[in-house]
Design a protein around this motif. Structure first.
Motif, PDB file in Angstrom:
ATOM      1  N   ARG A 101     -18.141  -2.517 -26.038  1.00 41.80           N
ATOM      2  CA  ARG A 101     -19.657  -2.532 -26.322  1.00 41.80           C
ATOM      3  C   ARG A 101     -20.516  -1.537 -25.567  1.00 41.80           C
ATOM      4  N   PHE A 102     -20.360  -0.526 -24.682  1.00 43.08           N
ATOM      5  CA  PHE A 102     -21.547  -0.071 -23.541  1.00 43.08           C
ATOM      6  C   PHE A 102     -21.250   1.579 -24.173  1.00 43.08           C
ATOM      7  N   GLY A 103     -19.484   1.864 -24.619  1.00 33.78           N
ATOM      8  CA  GLY A 103     -18.653   3.420 -24.420  1.00 33.78           C
ATOM      9  C   GLY A 103     -19.338   4.737 -24.902  1.00 33.78           C
ATOM     10  N   GLY A 104     -19.628   3.981 -25.752  1.00 23.66           N
ATOM     11  CA  GLY A 104     -20.708   5.465 -25.766  1.00 23.66           C
ATOM     12  C   GLY A 104     -22.039   5.809 -26.037  1.00 23.66           C
ATOM     13  N   MET A 105     -23.087   5.226 -25.602  1.00 23.51           N
ATOM     14  CA  MET A 105     -23.990   4.273 -24.815  1.00 23.51           C
ATOM     15  C   MET A 105     -24.386   5.574 -23.639  1.00 23.51           C
ATOM     16  N   GLY A 106     -25.631   5.969 -23.687  1.00 22.38           N
ATOM     17  CA  GLY A 106     -26.380   6.741 -23.010  1.00 22.38           C
ATOM     18  C   GLY A 106     -27.255   6.289 -22.146  1.00 22.38           C
ATOM     19  N   ARG A 107     -27.983   7.025 -20.930  1.00 23.40           N
ATOM     20  CA  ARG A 107     -29.133   5.625 -19.950  1.00 23.40           C
ATOM     21  C   ARG A 107     -30.413   4.922 -21.387  1.00 23.40           C
ATOM     22  N   SER A 108     -30.932   5.954 -21.919  1.00 23.48           N
ATOM     23  CA  SER A 108     -31.767   5.658 -22.584  1.00 23.48           C
ATOM     24  C   SER A 108     -31.562   4.371 -23.528  1.00 23.48           C
ATOM     25  N   GLN A 109     -30.446   4.569 -24.058  1.00 24.06           N
ATOM     26  CA  GLN A 109     -29.528   3.875 -25.237  1.00 24.06           C
ATOM     27  C   GLN A 109     -29.408   2.373 -24.817  1.00 24.06           C
TER      28      GLN A 109
END
Length: 64
Positions: free
Chosen positions: A37-45
């Motif tokens: 779910r969160f693997g490629g996300m940065g803080r802003s995303q």
């Protein structure tokens, strides 16, 4: 995100997935779910996704 990062560091240090997950207090199934779910996300995303989830919940509540 913090726990995912901590597990990733343990994995690069040579631990296996089960040991790294147990050391932070989650199961390996939870780790794989979060990574998917969160693997490629940065803080802003991540913050944008949280705000959209909050808005969706608010709209569902007002609709009901």
């Amino acid at each position: 995100m913090k726990l995912l990062r901590e597990i990733e560091l343990k994995l690069t240090a040579g631990d296996d997935v089960g040991t790294a997950c147990r050391s932070v207090g989650i199961s390996d199934v939870t780790y794989y779910d979060w990574r998917k779910r969160f693997g490629g996300m940065g803080r802003s995303q991540l913050s944008e996704m949280k705000s959209l989830e909050n808005e969706t919940a608010r709209l569902r509540k007002s609709l009901a």
